[in-house]
Write an enzyme that holds these catalytic residues in place. Structure first.
Site, mmCIF file in Angstrom:
data_model
loop_
_atom_site.group_PDB
_atom_site.id
_atom_site.type_symbol
_atom_site.label_atom_id
_atom_site.label_comp_id
_atom_site.label_asym_id
_atom_site.label_seq_id
_atom_site.Cartn_x
_atom_site.Cartn_y
_atom_site.Cartn_z
ATOM 1 N N ASP B 383 7.635 -13.666 92.105
ATOM 2 C CA ASP B 383 7.163 -14.514 93.181
ATOM 3 C C ASP B 383 8.352 -14.719 94.121
ATOM 4 O O ASP B 383 9.485 -14.458 93.746
ATOM 5 C CB ASP B 383 6.719 -15.832 92.545
ATOM 6 C CG ASP B 383 6.322 -16.850 93.553
ATOM 7 O OD1 ASP B 383 5.619 -16.473 94.486
ATOM 8 O OD2 ASP B 383 6.708 -18.014 93.398
ATOM 9 N N LYS B 384 8.093 -15.148 95.343
ATOM 10 C CA LYS B 384 9.245 -15.353 96.234
ATOM 11 C C LYS B 384 9.660 -16.813 96.301
ATOM 12 O O LYS B 384 10.729 -17.189 95.828
ATOM 13 C CB LYS B 384 8.924 -14.856 97.642
ATOM 14 C CG LYS B 384 10.129 -14.949 98.564
ATOM 15 C CD LYS B 384 9.813 -14.443 99.938
ATOM 16 C CE LYS B 384 9.036 -15.440 100.782
ATOM 17 N NZ LYS B 384 9.808 -16.615 101.165
ATOM 18 N N THR B 385 8.755 -17.618 96.847
ATOM 19 C CA THR B 385 9.134 -18.998 97.112
ATOM 20 C C THR B 385 9.390 -19.743 95.807
ATOM 21 O O THR B 385 8.538 -19.765 94.930
ATOM 22 C CB THR B 385 8.011 -19.698 97.890
ATOM 23 O OG1 THR B 385 7.605 -18.828 98.917
ATOM 24 C CG2 THR B 385 8.484 -21.001 98.459
ATOM 25 N N GLU B 462 6.121 -29.296 105.818
ATOM 26 C CA GLU B 462 5.811 -30.495 106.587
ATOM 27 C C GLU B 462 6.835 -31.583 106.313
ATOM 28 O O GLU B 462 7.289 -32.276 107.218
ATOM 29 C CB GLU B 462 4.404 -30.985 106.235
ATOM 30 C CG GLU B 462 3.325 -30.094 106.825
ATOM 31 C CD GLU B 462 1.943 -30.675 106.647
ATOM 32 O OE1 GLU B 462 1.780 -31.567 105.780
ATOM 33 O OE2 GLU B 462 1.034 -30.242 107.361
ATOM 34 N N PHE B 503 -5.947 -27.503 108.469
ATOM 35 C CA PHE B 503 -5.362 -26.178 108.265
ATOM 36 C C PHE B 503 -6.228 -25.412 107.285
ATOM 37 O O PHE B 503 -6.578 -25.915 106.227
ATOM 38 C CB PHE B 503 -3.956 -26.324 107.696
ATOM 39 C CG PHE B 503 -3.287 -25.013 107.424
ATOM 40 C CD1 PHE B 503 -2.519 -24.408 108.405
ATOM 41 C CD2 PHE B 503 -3.425 -24.373 106.203
ATOM 42 C CE1 PHE B 503 -1.905 -23.203 108.163
ATOM 43 C CE2 PHE B 503 -2.818 -23.162 105.970
ATOM 44 C CZ PHE B 503 -2.053 -22.575 106.946
ATOM 45 N N LYS B 527 0.157 -27.227 115.618
ATOM 46 C CA LYS B 527 1.239 -26.376 115.094
ATOM 47 C C LYS B 527 0.579 -25.295 114.272
ATOM 48 O O LYS B 527 -0.499 -25.509 113.702
ATOM 49 C CB LYS B 527 2.208 -27.190 114.252
ATOM 50 C CG LYS B 527 1.661 -27.681 112.926
ATOM 51 C CD LYS B 527 2.786 -28.055 111.984
ATOM 52 C CE LYS B 527 2.227 -28.207 110.584
ATOM 53 N NZ LYS B 527 2.264 -29.511 110.026
ATOM 54 N N THR B 639 4.137 -12.253 97.209
ATOM 55 C CA THR B 639 4.328 -13.549 97.843
ATOM 56 C C THR B 639 3.124 -13.923 98.683
ATOM 57 O O THR B 639 2.373 -13.076 99.157
ATOM 58 C CB THR B 639 5.599 -13.543 98.709
ATOM 59 O OG1 THR B 639 5.642 -14.768 99.408
ATOM 60 C CG2 THR B 639 5.591 -12.405 99.687
ATOM 61 N N ARG B 730 1.013 -12.223 101.395
ATOM 62 C CA ARG B 730 -0.259 -12.928 101.571
ATOM 63 C C ARG B 730 -1.217 -12.627 100.423
ATOM 64 O O ARG B 730 -2.389 -12.360 100.637
ATOM 65 C CB ARG B 730 -0.920 -12.495 102.891
ATOM 66 C CG ARG B 730 -0.151 -12.898 104.123
ATOM 67 C CD ARG B 730 -0.616 -14.224 104.619
ATOM 68 N NE ARG B 730 0.056 -14.605 105.841
ATOM 69 C CZ ARG B 730 0.650 -15.768 106.004
ATOM 70 N NH1 ARG B 730 0.681 -16.647 105.017
ATOM 71 N NH2 ARG B 730 1.204 -16.083 107.145
#
Lengths: 379, 1104
Positions: B383-385, B462, B503, B527, B639, B730
């Site tokens: 995974d990345k994050t 956020e 969102f 945003k 990711t 994604r």
């Protein structure tokens, strides 16, 4: 002033240490030990060419020395062997009954009424000093067969009633006439029953007879513990051999029912079953010198039937050394193994001299080689 | 079938229904079925069946060579141990169930809230939940504290998604007060329980006096499912519809399959081969035994074979041999392996070097059985994050109105220009900061004790924005309902949030409509991702400028957001609100309709600029990836992030190389044929470029991936295995798991590493799952087999722990079989001289103790402590892992080696024994002791020559073991009735005994050590070479430093002219800076600066 400053610093340091201690107690940091961190100090013996060569040559030399020593001991043993089974039965061959086949011989042996004794002579050519052991050697006789090995009752020998599983193992020699046989089982029943009488001069006079000491030939532990002095042979089928049923197949020796089991030395020797199909069992000891040139005359009662299954019987006289009787195997194999070791050592020495290898050469690492090749291709 | 639920009607219509109670049970057994069920399970394993068969055969006295105790004893002990373990685990489950069942909950009884245990909840009960309560059963929401009838739940335990989900009350319940709710009556019609957590097709009808006397539909939106948590909502109440094990999550529960390691599988295969070999041997010996019996039966009178033969006679001898040979597959293998493996996993727990001091997390091995699989990993899917990165978002740069802030010092918050613009109240900047502050779901929380302000946010981004805004002078300090209070440079400003346009992953943007109470102005603050915002800005805005900025930021691996603003017209807003309310009340396609309506408002935006948030790489990540790469492990990055960010992070951590060393191929397309073409194209490019020795990687996004997996699975699998590095952007949690499954299906050992709930699926799917106990909670680490605090520990986990575990268990398994084979072959050889009758040379005690007491300790200790190479060497030469990876240490050929050794040793032992103990010495019991001693000495010496490093404990174990053998047997020799009386004294007093042992050892071990030496010196493998290198440079050789490697080059070329030629071109090339002499070294040289170079170098923006 200076003192207080130092004190202050000391106190601060103490506080800091305390804090560290406290935080350490709370933290989940694993505790350090050499074992848990897999950091136990270790030595890594590595075979370098030089030490390998030295090791092999040294081991080889030691082996050869041991081999020499064992061979010397083995060669110092004087051993006389005489196979008498065929000779003894052929003596009784007649034209009507030539006893050429094993079946004929076996049938002859089974006949209770036939003469079975014979006389052989043995020539002493080297001085034999006491103790001189008299052995009988049986060949192709499977005392280690599964049916045979188990066919005994240790409890019975000790003086207890045999357990049912032991009795089951003893079959078909478990009971006779509805009563338990003591000692039961095939081993006791097939006890060797040839006998040997030794004389220097043809038994012409009594003083030529050589006394065979048959006491203390069994294991001390057997006499004292395994075989009980309160148990007497009872209901032993070999003792009633005159009955027709038993006469049809001559089994082993009879047992004196007046002697307790631990006085039956031959039985105790016999019941230490042999692990190999060819084995020697001790018959007795001669406790006088036998000088070279002596002709021993041996009167044999050749009762034991080994003809049916192609076995052999031999009479053996032997002195002892630390290796036991005459047995060159240990010495010879030590010499051979030693020579091989030295040979290997010398081969390695030659290899090292001819093709010295830089140890731990990076270039032997396969990936280094591959990368080198790759970078050459790309260039 | 339908289920009818009468709401809040305890004792009424309830009797006619028969639903299970709310008692959940995850236990496998209960007290009554434990023994039969556990035994059944244990016997479903091949080995155990085999042992049971042997043990049962031994009960037949006719065939058993030794007392049945020799098998039954160990067998029962083993069963007892694993049954105890099972019972213990089950007890743990029982306790956690009990805790859940006995938790007190508020339930409405006769209009009064009462506290009862969760297990007493019945279907139809009205359950009252407070904030942060765990939901005890599946419920339909009826009322909440929020005026809009909303509540928030966290579903992480169910689907692994950590964000909060909203749930709404059904239409008829709108506007009910809590007092009314207490007496609510009605009926719900719902389907029978199933495990589909995304479907709930039910209807509700409230009875008068409650409004809505007609059926209204219910959906998942109206449910509260078991195991979720109520968040950010003061209270909520609902009616229980499914209880106990009938809940959605209860129905989908399954007990995780135990993982089987590659080495285990190999061992099973070898055991089966051994079993076949055993059968063959047994057949041959059985036949020989029957033939012998036939010929000798009538002749050997002393054996007195029964005249009459039984029908089963011909199988008796084979069965006897089966029992005699049963030791070939020793029970002890499994036991000692399990024991050793649990210590290996303890080593991981204890490892200080894998302890993360920052978060106070030690490494933890939850699965104790698979550590050797770590050494055989071929693919790592990460995974990345939060895994590669810290998951600590920091606002770093921004670009407002074409002005770049933070470009000089890398931190916009300390950029004086920005501070200045804020205090000057430059309009665009203020607007920008306002969007940062207001347009979010962050909840400020003023602590009562110390007045400190904390923010609760669903998304780290956020929170970073709000924090940054606060530092810039605009502090969000209260959110009461829809009123937001902001302190801007000392003045309090009040805004009312009129609408929130949420969102979603389709919209990729979020907007709020606010009214400024001081000025009365009406604004839309937006945003979102650049591509969606750019499409909606008004003409003439400097889109290109912002796009450049965003491009620049994402090159740096920063996460970007676009900010936009719109002044709203009062009438337009009123008109739009009507449409919006209509859309949000829609029963079908509500989300789509809302999105459509939102677009009507989100247009003609004024583009303010872009922000860049940094998610820092964890330290040591590039190094870790580089060395694991060198170890031959392939990496896939999965990711949820956007492609450009993913590519940049991948560059920064050595994942992919910039041109010309590497090439990144892109797979894209939104239709099956597009994707197929793209895959085909990539494959072709790959084939062309492959010869150039480039690091080729491919990148694919979630949509194309879905199509590829659906329509072109084979082509994609082929591609995936040809190109060893992949970036998948994604992707959803289930896609991650699917990718793991794809690699797994190609027979590769996979390791999945992640930190969040969205990685749980992939972690469970992979052969080895690793969890980073990071900021996204502990779900990943709970589901994982291993967990620790930092990505960089992965290197140590694989290279040190995995490799050692593999080496050691390979040795342990094969050695255990070897030593049993030795004694078995001695028995077989002996049977040839005992009339092929199946006599056992060894007594029952010896056979039983051989594997347990006489031989197990040295090999056990060695397999716990032995290290073939030091940790440092392994870390410096990660390539050495390929030995473990390729399974070089346990496979049919190594096993054949051990097999041959055992035959050789059995022959040596047997021949020496029967030749030295010939004639008058050949007493059976004595000889068996000689042969047994031979086995024990030879195996002890074999441990010695197979050991790579000796610690004191190994010496103690090896010599102590021999001592134990003698002590035990001497004790037995004291026993008057043991059948061993005085035997050992006799044996030991004979010098022949000791000389035969020496002979056996020299003849048995000498040739093996000669071969070993020859191989190590003249046919060295990499391990041998590294061992020698270690020996030659006992001081830390920094192979990383080029100095030492070049010096070793020199020495190599000096000492051996035959190898010099290999290096000559290389040495010549070192002067040429363009072509590095040896990639191995050049990588080392460049590595420390790689990340820096990539971060700043402009030519790293190379995307094909």
């Amino acid at each position: 002033m200076a003192v207080t400053a130092v004190d202050g610093e000391f106190v601060r340091r103490l506080q800091k240490e305390e804090e560290v201690q406290r935080s350490r107690k709370d933290s989940r940091r694993p505790r350090y030990s050499k074992f848990s961190q897999q950091e136990l100090s270790s030595c890594k013996p590595l075979l370098t060419p030089r030490c390998t060569v030295v090791l092999f040559v040294l081991v080889g030399a030691t082996c050869i020395l041991i081999g020499m020593y064992a061979l010397y001991a083995s060669w110092s043993v004087v051993e006389l062997v005489n196979r008498y089974d065929t000779f003894c039965v052929m003596k009784h061959a007649t034209s009507a009954n030539p006893l050429t086949t094993n079946e004929e011989k076996s049938a002859y042996m089974k006949n209770y009424n036939k003469q079975k004794n014979c006389t052989i002579t043995m020539e002493i050519d080297k001085l034999m000093t006491p103790p001189i052991y008299v052995y009988y050697q049986l060949g192709n006789y499977f005392q280690n067969h599964r049916r045979y090995v188990k066919s005994k009752s240790e409890r019975q020998l000790r003086g207890l009633p045999p357990s049912s599983s032991e009795l089951n193992d003893c079959k078909p020699q478990d009971t006779a006439n509805g009563q338990v046989i003591i000692p039961c089982g095939l081993i006791a029943w097939s006890l060797f029953n040839d006998s040997f009488d030794f004389s220097i001069d043809d038994f012409s006079s009594d003083n030529g007879t050589i006394f065979i000491n048959k006491t203390a030939i069994s294991w001390k532990s057997d006499r004292e513990e395994r075989f009980n002095n309160t148990v007497f042979p009872t209901n032993f089928p070999n003792n009633n051999r005159t009955t027709l049923a038993n006469a049809s197949q001559i089994g082993g020796a009879s047992l004196d029912e007046n002697l307790p089991l631990n006085r039956h030395e031959d039985l105790m020797v016999w019941m230490r079953t042999a692990a190999l199909p060819t084995f020697r069992k001790i018959y007795g000891r001669i406790e006088t010198d036998l000088v070279p040139g002596t002709r021993l005359t041996v009167n044999i009662n050749n009762f034991y039937n080994t003809y049916g299954f192609g076995g052999s019987k031999k009479l053996v006289l032997s002195t002892v050394s630390w290796v036991g009787g005459r047995n060159d195997f240990l010495g010879l194999s030590y010499v051979v193994v030693g020579c091989v070791c030295i040979f290997i050592g010398l081969t390695f020495m030659y290899l090292h001299w001819k093709h010295p290898r830089p140890l731990g050469d990076r270039s032997h690492l396969s990936w280094v080689r591959k990368n080198a090749a790759n970078s050459r291709v790309t260039s | 079938m339908k289920r009818l639920v009468h709401i809040n009607d305890r004792g009424g219509h309830r009797d006619s229904q028969n639903h299970c109670s709310n008692k959940i049970s995850n236990t496998k057994y209960n007290i009554f079925n434990f023994i039969p069920k556990n035994l059944w399970e244990q016997f479903s394993r091949f080995m155990n069946k085999y042992f049971l068969l042997i043990a049962t055969l031994q009960l037949w006295p006719l065939i058993t060579p030794v007392s049945p105790v020799s098998t039954w004893g160990p067998l029962l002990a083993i069963f007892a141990v694993s049954a105890t373990k099972e019972a213990w685990d089950d007890y743990g489950r029982y306790c956690s169930d009990k805790e859940f069942n006995e938790k007190l909950v508020w339930v409405v009884k006769n209009g009064v809230k009462t506290r009862i245990q969760a297990q007493e909840i019945e279907v139809g009960d009205l359950v009252w939940l407070l904030e942060n309560d765990e939901i005890p059963c599946d419920m339909v929401l009826l009322g909440t504290a929020e005026p809009l009838g909303l509540c928030y739940i966290e579903t992480a335990a169910m689907d692994g998604e950590t964000d909060l989900k909203t749930r709404v009350i059904p239409g008829p319940c709108h506007g009910l007060t809590s007092a009314q709710l207490l007496n609510i009556k009605g009926m719900i019609e719902c389907p029978e329980p199933d495990k589909d957590i995304l479907r709930f097709d039910a209807r509700v009808r409230l009875f008068p006096p409650f409004p809505g006397d007609e059926l209204s539909p219910l959906g998942v939106k109206n449910t509260l499912l078991q195991c979720c948590y109520l968040r950010n909502t003061e209270w909520a109440c609902g009616v229980a519809v499914y209880t106990g094990n009938e809940t959605k999550i209860g129905m989908s529960k399954g007990i995780a399959e135990p993982k089987l390691t590659a080495a285990d599988a190999m061992l099973d295969k070898l055991t089966t081969a051994l079993f076949i070999c055993q059968i063959v041997v047994v057949m041959i010996l059985g036949l020989a035994g029957n033939v012998w019996n036939n010929y000798e039966k009538d002749k050997t009178w002393y054996l007195r074979f029964p005249k009459k033969s039984e029908w089963y006679d011909f199988i008796v001898i084979p069965l006897r041999f089966e029992l005699l040979c049963s030791i070939m597959i020793p029970i002890s293998v499994k036991v000692s392996l399990d024991l050793a493996k649990s210590v290996y996993s303890k080593y991981i727990d204890w490892d200080i070097q894998m302890y993360d001091a920052v978060t106070d997390t030690p490494a933890k091995a939850a699965n104790t059985a698979i550590s050797e699989d770590l050494g055989q990993i071929e693919y790592i899917l990460t995974d990345k994050t939060g895994t590669l990165t810290e998951n600590m978002m920091i606002f770093k740069r921004c670009c407002i109105n074409g002005v770049y802030y933070g470009n000089f010092n890398g931190d916009a918050l300390t950029d004086q220009h920005l501070m200045h613009s804020v205090t000057e109240k430059v309009s665009a900047v203020v607007k920008f900061v306002m969007v940062m502050t207001i347009n979010n779901t962050v909840v400020p929380n003023m602590s009562r004790e110390n007045g400190r302000l904390t923010y609760k946010a669903q998304s780290q981004d956020e929170e970073a924005l709000v924090q940054a805004a606060a530092q810039l002078g605009m502090v969000l300090f209260s959110k009461k309902g829809s009123v937001v209070e902001v302190n801007f440079l000392g003045h309090t400003m009040e805004f009312e949030i009129l609408q929130v346009l949420e969102f979603t992953s389709d919209r990729k943007r979020m907007s709020v409509v606010v009214r400024d109470h001081s000025t009365g102005g009406l604004y839309l603050l937006t945003k979102g991702a650049d591509e969606t915002v750019f499409r909606r800005v008004r003409a003439g805005e400097p889109v290109q400028q912002v796009a450049d900025a965003i491009d620049q930021y994402s090159q740096l691996g920063l996460r970007t957001l676009c900010f936009a603003w719109r002044d709203l017209d009062e009438q337009e807003y009123v008109a739009w609100t009507a449409k919006f309310n209509e859309a949000s009340a829609a029963l079908t396609d509500r989300e789509l309709k809302i999105a459509e309506v939102s677009e009507l408002l989100e247009k003609d935006l004024e583009l303010l600029g872009a922000s860049a948030i940094e998610d820092k790489l964890q330290d040591g990540v590039p190094e870790t990836i580089a060395s694991l790469r060198k170890a031959g492990i392939n990496f896939w990055l999965l990711t949820g992030d956007k492609q450009t960010t993913a590519i940049q992070v991948a560059r920064a951590c050595n994942f992919i190389m910039a041109e010309p060393e590497g090439q990144l191929l892109k797979i894209e397309g939104s239709t099956p044929s597009d994707v197929a073409d793209s895959i085909e194209g990539v494959l072709q490019t790959f084939c062309i470029n492959n010869s150039e020795n480039k690091n080729i990687a491919f990148v694919i996004d979630g949509l194309s991936l879905e199509i590829a997996l659906k329509y072109h699975k084979e082509a994609f699998a082929k591609l995936a295995l040809l190109i060893r590095t992949a970036l998948c952007c994604r992707v959803t949690p289930s896609q991650k798991a699917e990718l793991v499954g794809l690699v797994k299906s190609c027979d590769y050992r996979t390791l999945a590493i992640g930190d969040g709930g969205n990685d749980v699926k992939m972690i469970q799917e992979a052969h080895v799952g690793v969890g980073i106990s990071g900021r996204e909670g502990l779900q990943a680490s709970r589901a994982a087999d291993y967990s620790f605090g930092k990505f960089k520990f992965l290197k140590r986990l694989i290279l040190v722990h995995g490799r050692y575990s593999y080496n050691r268990s390979a040795f342990l398994a094969q050695y255990s079989i070897y030593k049993s084979l030795v004694i078995c072959f001695v028995q077989i050889l002996f049977s040839f001289i005992s009339g092929v009758s199946g006599t056992s040379l060894f007594n029952s005690f010896s056979l039983m103790a051989y594997n347990v007491a006489y031989t197990s300790i040295p090999v056990m200790v060695t397999s716990l402590l032995d290290k073939d190479l030091s940790e440092r060497t392994v870390m410096q030469h990660p390539e050495i892992l390929y030995f473990a990876q390729a399974g070089r240490l346990i496979n049919p050929s190594t096993f054949a080696g051990w097999f041959l050794r055992s035959i050789f040793h059995a022959i040596v032992i047997f021949v020496v024994t029967i030749r030295v103990y010939a004639h008058e010495k050949c007493e059976l019991v004595e000889m068996s002791m000689v042969a047994l001693s031979g086995c024990i000495w030879i195996q002890a010496f074999l441990v010695l020559i197979e050991t790579n490093s000796f610690t004191v404990y190994q010496h103690l174990a090896v010599s102590g073991n021999v001592v134990i053998f003698y002590i035990l047997n001497l004790i037995l020799s004291f026993g008057k009735h043991s059948g061993m009386y005085r035997i050992m004294f006799r044996v030991c007093a004979d010098p022949c005994y000791w000389f035969s042992l020496l002979l056996m050892v020299v003849a048995g071990v000498g040739p093996l050590s000669a071969i070993k030496f020859y191989r190590a010196t003249y046919r060295p493998n990499a391990i041998n070479t590294l061992q020698l290198m270690e020996r030659q440079h006992p001081m830390p050789v920094s192979v990383e430093a080029i100095g030492s490697s070049s010096s070793s080059f020199k020495s190599a070329s000096r000492s051996s002219s035959s190898h010099g030629s290999v290096f000559e071109p290389l040495l010549a090339e070192t002067s040429n800076p363009k072509t590095p002499p040896d990639r191995y070294i050049s990588k080392d040289k460049t590595r420390p600066v790689t990340s820096a170079v990539l971060l700043s170098s402009p030519n790293s923006r190379t995307l094909p």
